[in-house]
Motif scaffolding. Structure first.
Motif, short mmCIF file in Angstrom:
data_model
loop_
_atom_site.label_atom_id
_atom_site.label_comp_id
_atom_site.label_asym_id
_atom_site.label_seq_id
_atom_site.Cartn_x
_atom_site.Cartn_y
_atom_site.Cartn_z
N ALA A 101 1.03 25.14 -6.80
CA ALA A 101 0.92 25.48 -8.21
C ALA A 101 -0.53 25.77 -8.58
N CYS A 102 -0.74 26.89 -9.26
CA CYS A 102 -2.10 27.25 -9.69
C CYS A 102 -2.20 27.32 -11.21
N GLU A 103 -1.05 27.27 -11.89
CA GLU A 103 -1.06 27.24 -13.35
C GLU A 103 0.22 26.59 -13.86
N LEU A 104 0.07 25.80 -14.90
CA LEU A 104 1.21 25.21 -15.60
C LEU A 104 1.07 25.51 -17.08
N GLY A 105 2.16 25.99 -17.66
CA GLY A 105 2.21 26.18 -19.09
C GLY A 105 3.33 25.37 -19.68
N LEU A 106 3.18 24.93 -20.92
CA LEU A 106 4.26 24.22 -21.59
C LEU A 106 4.30 24.57 -23.06
N ALA A 107 5.46 24.37 -23.64
CA ALA A 107 5.67 24.58 -25.07
C ALA A 107 6.47 23.41 -25.61
N VAL A 108 5.93 22.77 -26.63
CA VAL A 108 6.59 21.62 -27.25
C VAL A 108 7.43 22.10 -28.42
N VAL A 109 8.70 21.72 -28.44
CA VAL A 109 9.62 22.12 -29.50
C VAL A 109 10.07 20.88 -30.26
N ALA A 165 9.40 22.91 -22.90
CA ALA A 165 9.63 23.95 -21.90
C ALA A 165 8.42 24.04 -21.00
N ILE A 166 8.65 24.26 -19.70
CA ILE A 166 7.53 24.34 -18.75
C ILE A 166 7.66 25.60 -17.89
N ASP A 167 6.54 26.00 -17.34
CA ASP A 167 6.53 27.14 -16.41
C ASP A 167 5.37 26.96 -15.44
N PHE A 168 5.66 27.11 -14.15
CA PHE A 168 4.63 27.07 -13.11
C PHE A 168 4.41 28.46 -12.52
N GLU A 169 3.17 28.74 -12.14
CA GLU A 169 2.84 29.85 -11.27
C GLU A 169 2.27 29.27 -9.98
N THR A 170 2.57 29.93 -8.86
CA THR A 170 2.16 29.39 -7.57
C THR A 170 1.27 30.36 -6.81
N ALA A 171 0.45 29.81 -5.93
CA ALA A 171 -0.50 30.62 -5.16
C ALA A 171 0.14 31.25 -3.93
N LEU A 220 7.50 20.93 -9.61
CA LEU A 220 7.10 19.64 -10.18
C LEU A 220 7.44 18.49 -9.25
N LYS A 221 8.64 18.50 -8.71
CA LYS A 221 9.06 17.45 -7.77
C LYS A 221 8.13 17.40 -6.56
N SER A 222 7.81 18.57 -6.01
CA SER A 222 6.96 18.64 -4.83
C SER A 222 5.56 18.10 -5.11
N LEU A 223 5.03 18.43 -6.27
CA LEU A 223 3.69 17.95 -6.64
C LEU A 223 3.68 16.44 -6.84
N LEU A 224 4.68 15.94 -7.55
CA LEU A 224 4.76 14.49 -7.78
C LEU A 224 4.89 13.74 -6.46
N HIS A 225 5.67 14.30 -5.54
CA HIS A 225 5.87 13.67 -4.23
C HIS A 225 4.59 13.78 -3.39
N TYR A 226 3.98 14.96 -3.38
CA TYR A 226 2.79 15.19 -2.55
C TYR A 226 1.66 14.26 -2.93
N ASN A 230 14.99 29.28 -14.95
CA ASN A 230 15.23 29.04 -13.52
C ASN A 230 14.63 27.70 -13.13
N ALA A 231 15.26 26.65 -13.64
CA ALA A 231 14.75 25.30 -13.46
C ALA A 231 14.70 24.89 -11.99
N GLU A 232 15.56 25.48 -11.17
CA GLU A 232 15.53 25.12 -9.75
C GLU A 232 14.14 25.34 -9.17
N PHE A 233 13.49 26.43 -9.56
CA PHE A 233 12.14 26.70 -9.06
C PHE A 233 11.12 25.77 -9.69
N ASP A 234 11.04 25.77 -11.02
CA ASP A 234 9.97 25.03 -11.68
C ASP A 234 10.08 23.52 -11.49
#
Length: 205
Positions: free
Chosen positions: A18-26, A5-11, A95-101, A87-91
């Motif tokens: 993105a200014c923070e990324l969190g993840l949880a491994v299950v 699971a992932i979660d981004f916070e943005t500036a 991720l897509k934008s960062l990988l592309h940028y 809300n995967a559309e946002f996160d």
């Protein structure tokens, strides 16, 4: 069921901010690891509304690495794994934008949204925002800090998978009527169309 699971916070309103990324491994329905990174955006423009939401400002991330320099740590968590976000559309869009940028090479990333899973599992929930679901399910949450949000998302998803006896991602379509999408190399990000208030007021918030 195994996933990340992932979660981004943005500036600000830009998905590259993105200014923070969190993840949880299950693994086997249980959270076995959580982790977070502070990220320096391409520029340090922090919208006051965003700072009010997550408490982060330019001074917190000005000395942190940019996303491309963190990818060597982050990438292995997402490679060959199933990814879930609330809300995967946002996160996934971030991720897509960062990988592309940053022109980062990556393998296709299959993903789905825990809101979709929760709607199937908790049809009587008052709302499907992360805060309300966490409260109703007794999940400890430090809301709007990425690591805590990612862990809450992971627990909600794991509970849903258990309820429907989903052991592998390919069973989602049959058991829960939930589709899997894939973030692929070459996918181009959408341009932001909403104001910052709307972006940060999205469903999961």
């Amino acid at each position: 069921m195994d996933f990340v699971a992932i979660d981004f916070e943005t500036a600000n309103e830009l998905p590259t901010s993105a200014c923070e990324l969190g993840l949880a491994v299950v693994r086997n329905y249980k959270v076995i690891e959580t982790k977070s990174w502070l990220i320096r955006p391409p520029d340090l423009r922090f919208n006051p509304y965003n700072t009010k939401i997550h408490g982060l400002s330019a001074s917190d991330v000005c000395d942190m690495p940019k996303f491309d320099l963190l990818w060597s740590e982050i990438g292995p968590y997402l490679s060959n794994d199933f990814v879930i976000a609330h809300n995967a559309e946002f996160d996934i869009g971030v991720l897509k934008s960062l990988l592309h940028y940053y022109k980062i090479t990556f393998n296709p990333i299959p993903y789905t949204c825990s809101i979709k899973l929760a709607r199937k599992t908790y049809s009587d929930a008052r709302s499907y925002g992360l805060a309300n679901l966490s409260r109703e399910l007794g999940i400890k949450l430090n809301h709007h800090r990425a690591e805590s949000d990612a862990e809450a998302c992971a627990i909600i998803a794991a509970k849903s998978f258990r309820a429907f006896q989903v052991s592998f991602p390919h069973e989602l379509a049959v058991r829960m009527n939930v589709s899997i999408q894939t973030l692929k190399p070459g996918d181009k990000p959408k341009q932001p169309k909403r104001s910052i208030n709307n972006i940060n007021g999205r469903t999961r918030r």
